[in-house]
Structures are given as C-alpha cells and as structure tokens.
Design a protein around this motif. Structure first.
Motif, PDB file in Angstrom:
ATOM      1  N   UNK A  63       0.926  -1.142  -0.128  1.00  0.00           N
ATOM      2  CA  UNK A  63      -0.078  -0.178   0.167  1.00  0.00           C
ATOM      3  C   UNK A  63       0.734   1.231   0.134  1.00  0.00           C
ATOM      4  N   UNK A  64       0.797   1.996  -1.096  1.00  0.00           N
ATOM      5  CA  UNK A  64       1.776   3.257  -1.239  1.00  0.00           C
ATOM      6  C   UNK A  64       1.297   4.548  -0.974  1.00  0.00           C
ATOM      7  N   UNK A  65      -0.255   4.632  -1.024  1.00  0.00           N
ATOM      8  CA  UNK A  65      -0.887   5.858  -0.675  1.00  0.00           C
ATOM      9  C   UNK A  65      -2.283   5.706  -0.716  1.00  0.00           C
ATOM     10  N   UNK A  74      -3.821  13.030   3.056  1.00  0.00           N
ATOM     11  CA  UNK A  74      -3.890  11.883   3.546  1.00  0.00           C
ATOM     12  C   UNK A  74      -2.717  11.065   3.612  1.00  0.00           C
ATOM     13  N   UNK A  75      -2.188  10.524   4.564  1.00  0.00           N
ATOM     14  CA  UNK A  75      -0.907   9.979   5.043  1.00  0.00           C
ATOM     15  C   UNK A  75      -1.238   8.369   5.357  1.00  0.00           C
ATOM     16  N   UNK A  76      -0.402   7.794   5.409  1.00  0.00           N
ATOM     17  CA  UNK A  76      -0.223   6.505   6.239  1.00  0.00           C
ATOM     18  C   UNK A  76       0.659   6.296   7.294  1.00  0.00           C
ATOM     19  N   UNK A  77       0.475   5.598   8.540  1.00  0.00           N
ATOM     20  CA  UNK A  77       1.374   5.981   9.569  1.00  0.00           C
ATOM     21  C   UNK A  77       1.416   4.544  10.462  1.00  0.00           C
ATOM     22  N   UNK A  78       2.865   4.555  10.682  1.00  0.00           N
ATOM     23  CA  UNK A  78       2.846   3.097  11.730  1.00  0.00           C
ATOM     24  C   UNK A  78       2.766   3.671  13.113  1.00  0.00           C
ATOM     25  N   UNK A  79       2.531   2.708  13.955  1.00  0.00           N
ATOM     26  CA  UNK A  79       2.624   2.949  15.525  1.00  0.00           C
ATOM     27  C   UNK A  79       3.488   2.047  16.042  1.00  0.00           C
ATOM     28  N   UNK A  80       4.575   2.526  16.551  1.00  0.00           N
ATOM     29  CA  UNK A  80       5.850   1.754  17.245  1.00  0.00           C
ATOM     30  C   UNK A  80       6.275   2.226  18.478  1.00  0.00           C
ATOM     31  N   UNK A  81       6.316   1.498  19.582  1.00  0.00           N
ATOM     32  CA  UNK A  81       6.558   1.960  21.196  1.00  0.00           C
ATOM     33  C   UNK A  81       5.516   3.073  21.327  1.00  0.00           C
ATOM     34  N   UNK A  82       4.263   3.161  20.915  1.00  0.00           N
ATOM     35  CA  UNK A  82       3.454   4.079  21.325  1.00  0.00           C
ATOM     36  C   UNK A  82       3.595   5.491  20.711  1.00  0.00           C
ATOM     37  N   UNK A  83       4.265   5.454  19.732  1.00  0.00           N
ATOM     38  CA  UNK A  83       4.660   6.456  18.800  1.00  0.00           C
ATOM     39  C   UNK A  83       4.293   6.192  17.305  1.00  0.00           C
ATOM     40  N   UNK A  84       3.565   7.460  16.678  1.00  0.00           N
ATOM     41  CA  UNK A  84       3.132   7.108  15.441  1.00  0.00           C
ATOM     42  C   UNK A  84       4.163   8.150  14.570  1.00  0.00           C
ATOM     43  N   UNK A  89       5.095   3.274   2.835  1.00  0.00           N
ATOM     44  CA  UNK A  89       4.279   2.319   2.277  1.00  0.00           C
ATOM     45  C   UNK A  89       3.916   1.170   3.359  1.00  0.00           C
ATOM     46  N   UNK A  90       3.057   0.318   3.085  1.00  0.00           N
ATOM     47  CA  UNK A  90       2.946  -0.925   4.032  1.00  0.00           C
ATOM     48  C   UNK A  90       2.945  -1.893   3.211  1.00  0.00           C
ATOM     49  N   UNK A  91       3.617  -3.019   3.767  1.00  0.00           N
ATOM     50  CA  UNK A  91       3.789  -4.407   2.989  1.00  0.00           C
ATOM     51  C   UNK A  91       2.389  -5.002   3.212  1.00  0.00           C
ATOM     52  N   UNK A  92       2.114  -5.813   2.061  1.00  0.00           N
ATOM     53  CA  UNK A  92       0.766  -6.675   1.963  1.00  0.00           C
ATOM     54  C   UNK A  92       1.356  -8.297   1.635  1.00  0.00           C
ATOM     55  N   UNK A  93       1.628  -9.078   2.706  1.00  0.00           N
ATOM     56  CA  UNK A  93       2.211 -10.267   2.039  1.00  0.00           C
ATOM     57  C   UNK A  93       1.431 -11.124   1.234  1.00  0.00           C
ATOM     58  N   UNK A  94       2.194 -11.746   0.301  1.00  0.00           N
ATOM     59  CA  UNK A  94       1.256 -12.958  -0.267  1.00  0.00           C
ATOM     60  C   UNK A  94       0.725 -13.927   0.625  1.00  0.00           C
ATOM     61  N   UNK A 127      -4.047   3.167  -3.088  1.00  0.00           N
ATOM     62  CA  UNK A 127      -2.978   2.889  -4.412  1.00  0.00           C
ATOM     63  C   UNK A 127      -1.713   1.925  -3.855  1.00  0.00           C
ATOM     64  N   UNK A 128      -1.616   1.195  -4.721  1.00  0.00           N
ATOM     65  CA  UNK A 128      -0.594   0.272  -4.533  1.00  0.00           C
ATOM     66  C   UNK A 128       0.661  -0.055  -5.409  1.00  0.00           C
ATOM     67  N   UNK A 129       1.563  -0.512  -5.077  1.00  0.00           N
ATOM     68  CA  UNK A 129       2.784  -0.800  -6.064  1.00  0.00           C
ATOM     69  C   UNK A 129       2.506  -1.629  -7.327  1.00  0.00           C
ATOM     70  N   UNK A 130       1.635  -2.727  -7.089  1.00  0.00           N
ATOM     71  CA  UNK A 130       1.363  -3.591  -8.241  1.00  0.00           C
ATOM     72  C   UNK A 130       0.148  -3.703  -8.592  1.00  0.00           C
ATOM     73  N   UNK A 131      -0.792  -3.829  -7.915  1.00  0.00           N
ATOM     74  CA  UNK A 131      -2.253  -4.000  -8.170  1.00  0.00           C
ATOM     75  C   UNK A 131      -2.841  -2.408  -8.492  1.00  0.00           C
ATOM     76  N   UNK A 132      -4.063  -2.734  -9.319  1.00  0.00           N
ATOM     77  CA  UNK A 132      -4.915  -1.535  -9.489  1.00  0.00           C
ATOM     78  C   UNK A 132      -5.519  -0.766  -8.422  1.00  0.00           C
ATOM     79  N   UNK A 133      -5.357   0.379  -8.346  1.00  0.00           N
ATOM     80  CA  UNK A 133      -6.254   0.722  -7.336  1.00  0.00           C
ATOM     81  C   UNK A 133      -7.555   0.553  -6.893  1.00  0.00           C
ATOM     82  N   UNK A 134      -7.915   0.595  -5.653  1.00  0.00           N
ATOM     83  CA  UNK A 134      -9.160   0.213  -5.108  1.00  0.00           C
ATOM     84  C   UNK A 134      -9.920   1.349  -4.472  1.00  0.00           C
TER      85      UNK A 134
END
Length: 150
Positions: A63-65, A74-84, A89-94, A127-134
């Motif tokens: 997931x790239x955007x 609009x952004x994407x955020x990760x939360x680690x150690x209670x901090x965002x 991007x975020x990985x979407x595993x096979x 929006x994704x690196x490989x797949x069409x937008x959803x």
C-alpha cells in the motif's frame, strides 16, 4: 513471397507469445480485497482510517498511498513504541493481510474539508505498488468505535 510468408509467420508467432505472456503474468498479480473499513466520527479537523487488506495472491504488494475528497493531506502511519510516524508504504504479504487498526498502523486524514457524521460514507482510493487502485466507500462510525472490543 517466401520472405513475406516468413515475416508474417514470425509476426503471428510473436503476437501469440505476447498474448500468452500477458495471460500468465496476470496470475502473478496480487489479489486484494478490502474489509472492515471505518472512520471514527472526527472530533477535530483530523481523522483516522482503519481497514484490512487481504491478499489471496501468490505475489506480495505494498500500500503506497491513499487519496480522498475528504482531505488533500492523507498519509499512512505506523505505530511503534506508542509513537506514530508517517511511512511511505505498508507491506501486504502474499497469501496474507495488512491490518490497519486503532492503536496500530492506520490512515491519517489531516485538515479535513468537512466533518462527516456517524452514518455518512467517505470515499477513499487505495494505491498499490502492483495492483490497480481500489475505491472504497468507508462508513463513519461513532467516535469511540473499536471493533476489537466487540
């Protein structure tokens, strides 16, 4: 004529091989499906977005955007150690999934153009690196909505 026939045969063979390549490469695409999407009713001029993206394909994706008429920021955020922090991007595993959930990784809508109310729907496009937008129409839930607590 012999040269023309040979060229025609080569062209047909090339077209056939390209067609076959096209068919087989479509199976290499991720097969993504979105579920459980929601946005808690915003109480300020920002909002979070949460959903799950399931990948039934044998190819990983990212997931790239995210875009939405709700906000130009609009952004994407990760939360680690209670901090965002914002990520690119975020990985979407096979044969796996990406969960964006309260207290964890999420979508962030900043400087909202309007404040949607519970019961409304907000349009987003993933929006994704490989797949069409959803495109997804995301329901707006109560400000304290958390499906993990149900």
């Amino acid at each position: 004529m012999n040269r023309r026939t040979t060229a025609l045969t080569a062209a047909v063979a090339l077209a056939a091989s390209l067609a076959l390549t096209g068919c087989s490469s479509s199976d290499d695409k991720p097969h993504l499906e979105v579920s459980g999407a929601f946005i808690p009713q915003p109480v300020m001029d920002m909002a979070g977005g949460f959903l799950t993206i399931k990948n039934d394909g044998d190819t990983a994706d990212k997931l790239t955007s995210v875009t939405s008429p709700l906000s130009d920021d609009v952004t994407i955020h990760e939360t680690k150690d209670q901090k965002m922090r914002e990520v690119t991007s975020f990985d979407i595993p096979a044969n796996g999934e990406l969960k964006l959930e309260r207290g964890g990784n999420h979508i962030m809508f900043m400087e909202l153009k309007s404040k949607p109310k519970q019961g409304d729907k907000v349009s987003i496009e993933l929006h994704f690196e490989k797949a069409d937008p959803i495109k997804v129409d995301v329901p707006v839930e109560a400000p304290n909505h958390n499906p993990q607590q149900h």
